[in-house]
Write an enzyme that holds these catalytic residues in place. Structure first.
Site, PDB file in Angstrom:
ATOM      1  N   GLU A  95     -18.337  11.238   1.092  1.00 15.68           N
ATOM      2  CA  GLU A  95     -18.121  11.009  -0.347  1.00 15.68           C
ATOM      3  C   GLU A  95     -19.120  10.001  -0.885  1.00 15.68           C
ATOM      4  OE1 GLU A  95     -13.370  12.173  -0.429  1.00 15.68           O
ATOM      5  OE2 GLU A  95     -13.923  10.094  -0.139  1.00 15.68           O
ATOM      6  N   GLY A 154       2.386   2.879   2.444  1.00 16.96           N
ATOM      7  CA  GLY A 154       3.607   2.770   3.236  1.00 16.96           C
ATOM      8  C   GLY A 154       4.611   1.841   2.574  1.00 16.96           C
ATOM      9  N   GLY A 169       0.846  -1.199   0.000  1.00 21.05           N
ATOM     10  CA  GLY A 169       0.000   0.000   0.000  1.00 21.05           C
ATOM     11  C   GLY A 169       0.876   1.242   0.000  1.00 21.05           C
ATOM     12  N   ASP A 189      -1.104   2.934   8.571  1.00 25.59           N
ATOM     13  CA  ASP A 189      -2.360   2.876   9.321  1.00 25.59           C
ATOM     14  C   ASP A 189      -2.309   1.948  10.532  1.00 25.59           C
ATOM     15  OD1 ASP A 189      -3.595   4.610   7.617  1.00 25.59           O
ATOM     16  OD2 ASP A 189      -5.083   3.190   6.858  1.00 25.59           O
ATOM     17  N   GLN A 234      -0.771  10.407   3.815  1.00 28.23           N
ATOM     18  CA  GLN A 234       0.503  11.118   3.948  1.00 28.23           C
ATOM     19  C   GLN A 234       1.423  10.541   5.035  1.00 28.23           C
ATOM     20  OE1 GLN A 234       2.358  13.244   2.311  1.00 28.23           O
ATOM     21  NE2 GLN A 234       0.919  13.285   0.635  1.00 28.23           N
TER      22      GLN A 234
HETATM   23  C1  LIG Z   1     -12.307   4.373   1.313  1.00 36.66           C
HETATM   24  C2  LIG Z   1     -11.090   5.083   1.795  1.00 36.66           C
HETATM   25  C3  LIG Z   1     -10.854   6.389   1.451  1.00 36.66           C
HETATM   26  C4  LIG Z   1      -9.719   7.055   1.882  1.00 36.66           C
HETATM   27  N1  LIG Z   1      -9.534   8.361   1.521  1.00 36.66           N
HETATM   28  C5  LIG Z   1      -8.413   8.981   1.902  1.00 36.66           C
HETATM   29  C6  LIG Z   1      -8.165  10.307   1.470  1.00 36.66           C
HETATM   30  O1  LIG Z   1      -8.982  10.910   0.780  1.00 36.66           O
HETATM   31  N2  LIG Z   1      -6.994  10.896   1.857  1.00 36.66           N
HETATM   32  C7  LIG Z   1      -6.077  10.242   2.630  1.00 36.66           C
HETATM   33  O2  LIG Z   1      -5.025  10.789   2.916  1.00 36.66           O
HETATM   34  N3  LIG Z   1      -6.303   8.994   3.059  1.00 36.66           N
HETATM   35  C8  LIG Z   1      -7.433   8.347   2.708  1.00 36.66           C
HETATM   36  N4  LIG Z   1      -7.657   7.056   3.126  1.00 36.66           N
HETATM   37  C9  LIG Z   1      -6.688   6.423   4.037  1.00 36.66           C
HETATM   38  C10 LIG Z   1      -5.458   5.916   3.283  1.00 36.66           C
HETATM   39  O3  LIG Z   1      -5.848   5.176   2.159  1.00 36.66           O
HETATM   40  C11 LIG Z   1      -4.640   5.075   4.247  1.00 36.66           C
HETATM   41  O4  LIG Z   1      -4.260   5.894   5.324  1.00 36.66           O
HETATM   42  C12 LIG Z   1      -3.405   4.480   3.573  1.00 36.66           C
HETATM   43  O5  LIG Z   1      -3.790   3.587   2.568  1.00 36.66           O
HETATM   44  C13 LIG Z   1      -2.533   3.778   4.605  1.00 36.66           C
HETATM   45  O6  LIG Z   1      -1.436   3.188   3.966  1.00 36.66           O
HETATM   46  P1  LIG Z   1      -0.854   1.822   4.532  1.00 36.66           P
HETATM   47  O7  LIG Z   1       0.339   1.494   3.689  1.00 36.66           O
HETATM   48  O8  LIG Z   1      -0.692   1.880   5.980  1.00 36.66           O
HETATM   49  O9  LIG Z   1      -2.006   0.759   4.285  1.00 36.66           O
HETATM   50  P2  LIG Z   1      -2.688   0.332   2.919  1.00 36.66           P
HETATM   51  O10 LIG Z   1      -2.515   1.332   1.865  1.00 36.66           O
HETATM   52  O11 LIG Z   1      -4.067  -0.090   3.295  1.00 36.66           O
HETATM   53  O12 LIG Z   1      -1.855  -0.953   2.496  1.00 36.66           O
HETATM   54  C14 LIG Z   1      -1.864  -2.127   3.251  1.00 36.66           C
HETATM   55  C15 LIG Z   1      -1.495  -3.262   2.301  1.00 36.66           C
HETATM   56  O13 LIG Z   1      -1.203  -4.399   3.079  1.00 36.66           O
HETATM   57  C16 LIG Z   1      -1.787  -5.537   2.472  1.00 36.66           C
HETATM   58  N5  LIG Z   1      -1.994  -6.509   3.528  1.00 36.66           N
HETATM   59  C17 LIG Z   1      -2.747  -6.386   4.648  1.00 36.66           C
HETATM   60  N6  LIG Z   1      -2.651  -7.483   5.397  1.00 36.66           N
HETATM   61  C18 LIG Z   1      -1.814  -8.335   4.728  1.00 36.66           C
HETATM   62  C19 LIG Z   1      -1.324  -9.649   5.000  1.00 36.66           C
HETATM   63  N7  LIG Z   1      -1.668 -10.319   6.111  1.00 36.66           N
HETATM   64  N8  LIG Z   1      -0.502 -10.219   4.087  1.00 36.66           N
HETATM   65  C20 LIG Z   1      -0.152  -9.543   2.951  1.00 36.66           C
HETATM   66  N9  LIG Z   1      -0.588  -8.319   2.653  1.00 36.66           N
HETATM   67  C21 LIG Z   1      -1.393  -7.718   3.544  1.00 36.66           C
HETATM   68  C22 LIG Z   1      -3.082  -5.007   1.860  1.00 36.66           C
HETATM   69  O14 LIG Z   1      -3.534  -5.831   0.805  1.00 36.66           O
HETATM   70  C23 LIG Z   1      -2.646  -3.617   1.382  1.00 36.66           C
HETATM   71  O15 LIG Z   1      -2.175  -3.657   0.047  1.00 36.66           O
HETATM   72  C24 LIG Z   1      -8.790   6.375   2.699  1.00 36.66           C
HETATM   73  C25 LIG Z   1      -9.013   5.040   3.057  1.00 36.66           C
HETATM   74  C26 LIG Z   1     -10.144   4.395   2.601  1.00 36.66           C
HETATM   75  C27 LIG Z   1     -10.377   2.952   2.966  1.00 36.66           C
END
Ligand SMILES: Cc1cc2nc3c(=O)[nH]c(=O)nc-3n(C[C@H](O)[C@H](O)[C@H](O)COP(=O)(O)OP(=O)(O)OC[C@H]3O[C@@H](n4cnc5c(N)ncnc54)[C@H](O)[C@@H]3O)c2cc1C
Length: 449
Positions: A177, A17, A15, A314, A326
């Protein structure tokens, strides 16, 4: 250093991060393995547009291995991580067919994101689906569009009214939204397409437990958002909690007591909780977790007692940062740099410092709120800023141009939605279950997160 001896970095999650760590290591003398349970990097902020039939999923979910194809020191694996063995320095995962995988690491970065939280009422999941994945968005799209189709078929006025009642629970940016899109479908996009039913009759409700919509935003932007939603025909119910639901209704508790609303479509946008990987890491390191299950990490994003293990995005609690894109992106870049510095023999670690670029949310066509660099924007200006920023952060010029083209076509020229397919299987799966609930796909515990 030979290929075999290179430092191995395993990144869990592709994702915001995980992808940023991987890219930050592009020119480092390391081998990076990104393991994700899907094959794509999902741009979640535009997921609601998939649910509304505006964008096709491919534009916001490019294949991970395509994204990193030019980065020769990185590879992507499609597998679900099940176990983080911190003593053995091994990540255990299972492939789509269940085959076990062992991924040894020298440095581990866990970026598993978050999932929905039903605040202990997990039974709501079958009646009120949330939106976190491409499947969730497609499921919501089917359910919303199908409700209008069923209303067209219904001859009983009561049943028709139930199909035309939509309840979105949670008035954060995602709830706003989504509800805005349902209102646009009912009042702008669909009226001319239906014959028996007047889609203007749709009743669209937004429930919020707090005293204002979009709680993280300034009061001025909250008032603007509520006013716009009401002008679009949305009933905003503040101080109102969903306390019960079944396949044909939702019961809410508000300032005037309990009320049951007959509806076939409920959408959950009320809460999130960290990936279960956060709890696993916390249990194995003795780290604390917050109310949303996010693991408390050190100021350099390492987990307590394990300098070779990072957690970001997250699923972590750090400096009270919100669960938005961000922090995850900036933490990813920071950790990538830190790994490179360590490999170069520099053990000094300046703590992670967050640069706040502000926040934004759309309400509907030409209406958005933005709070950036100490200034507040609404209306067309906010909407333009929102559109520009979101297109900029999409991955790949093809996806950016495709998105702008699709927006111009759907939102400006045709006022229609190009992605409204309900297949025979989906229609029958969702609608014809007799009087019982229209159920959301319920995930097993290992897939939550
Ligand atoms: C509907 C929605 C709208 C949003 N709108 C906004 C916005 O407008 N502006 C904003 O700043 N933020 C927004 N966000 C929040 C933003 O998308 C998150 O804060 C961001 O994606 C966090 O990044 P991350 O890398 O922590 O997690 P993610 O981007 O969620 O990535 C996590 C990844 O880990 C993978 N994963 C999880 N568990 C496992 C496992 N056990 N094994 C292998 N892979 C795994 C998942 O498949 C995913 O690809 C929104 C979120 C959602 C759900």
């Amino acid at each position: 250093m030979s290929e075999e001896q290179r430092h191995r970095v395993v990144v869990v999650g592709g994702g915001f991060g995980g992808l940023n760590v991987t890219k930050a290591l592009a020119h480092a003398d390391v081998d990076v393995t990104v393991v994700d349970r899907t094959n794509h990097h999902l741009f979640q902020p535009l997921l609601y547009q998939v649910a509304a039939g505006i964008l096709p999923p491919g534009l916001i979910a490019p294949a991970l291995r395509g994204v990193i194809r030019k980065q020769k020191n990185a590879r992507a694996l499609l597998a679900e991580v099940t176990d983080l063995d911190l003593d053995a320095h091994v990540v255990r995962a299972s492939g789509p067919d269940g085959r076990p995988l062992e991924l040894p690491y020298d440095t581990l970065v866990v970026a598993g994101g978050a999932t929905h939280s039903y605040f202990g009422r997990d039974e709501f999941a079958r009646y009120a689906p949330g939106m976190k994945t491409v499947e969730d968005a497609r499921h919501l799209r089917d359910q919303i569009l199908l409700a209008f189709e069923m209303a067209e078929l219904a001859t009983d006025p009561q049943e028709r009214a139930e199909w035309l009642t939509f309840v979105v629970i949670g008035a954060g940016p995602t709830g706003v939204e989504l509800v805005g899109q349902v209102a646009e479908l009912a009042h702008t996009v669909l009226p001319q397409d239906y014959r028996a039913v007047d889609t203007h009759e749709a009743r669209i409700l937004l429930l919020e437990g707090a005293g204002a919509v979009v709680p993280p935003f300034a009061p001025k932007l909250q008032r603007y958002t509520q006013g716009r939603l009401e002008a679009m025909g949305v009933e905003v119910r503040l101080h109102s909690l969903a306390v019960g639901m079944d396949g044909e209704s939702v019961t809410l508790k508000g300032p005037d007591g309990e009320e049951t609303i007959r509806t076939r479509t409920r959408i959950w946008a009320a809460g999130v909780q960290a990936s279960p990987l956060a709890a696993q890491l916390a249990e194995r390191t003795g780290a604390g977790t917050d109310r949303a299950g996010r693991i408390e990490v050190n100021p350099d994003c390492t987990v307590p007692g394990r300098p070779e293990v990072f957690a970001i995005g997250d699923m972590v609690s750090l400096d009270g940062l919100p669960g938005v894109a961000q922090p995850a992106m900036q933490e990813g870049k920071y950790v990538g740099k830190l790994i490179k510095a360590r490999l170069a023999g520099d053990e000094r670690t300046a703590p992670f410092h967050y640069f706040d670029k502000g926040s934004m949310a759309t309400i509907g066509h030409r209406a958005a709120v933005a709070d950036a660099f100490g200034m507040r924007f609404t209306g067309v200006l906010g909407y333009t800023m929102w559109g520009f920023v979101h297109v900029l952060y999409l991955i790949g010029w093809g996806n950016r141009l495709g998105t702008v083209y699709t927006w111009a076509r759907a939102l400006t020229f045709s006022h229609s939605r190009g992605h409204r397919i309900i297949t025979f299987e989906q229609a029958h799966e969702r609608a014809f279950r007799g009087p019982g609930p229209v159920e959301a796909p319920v995930r097993g515990p290992s897939r939550a997160g």
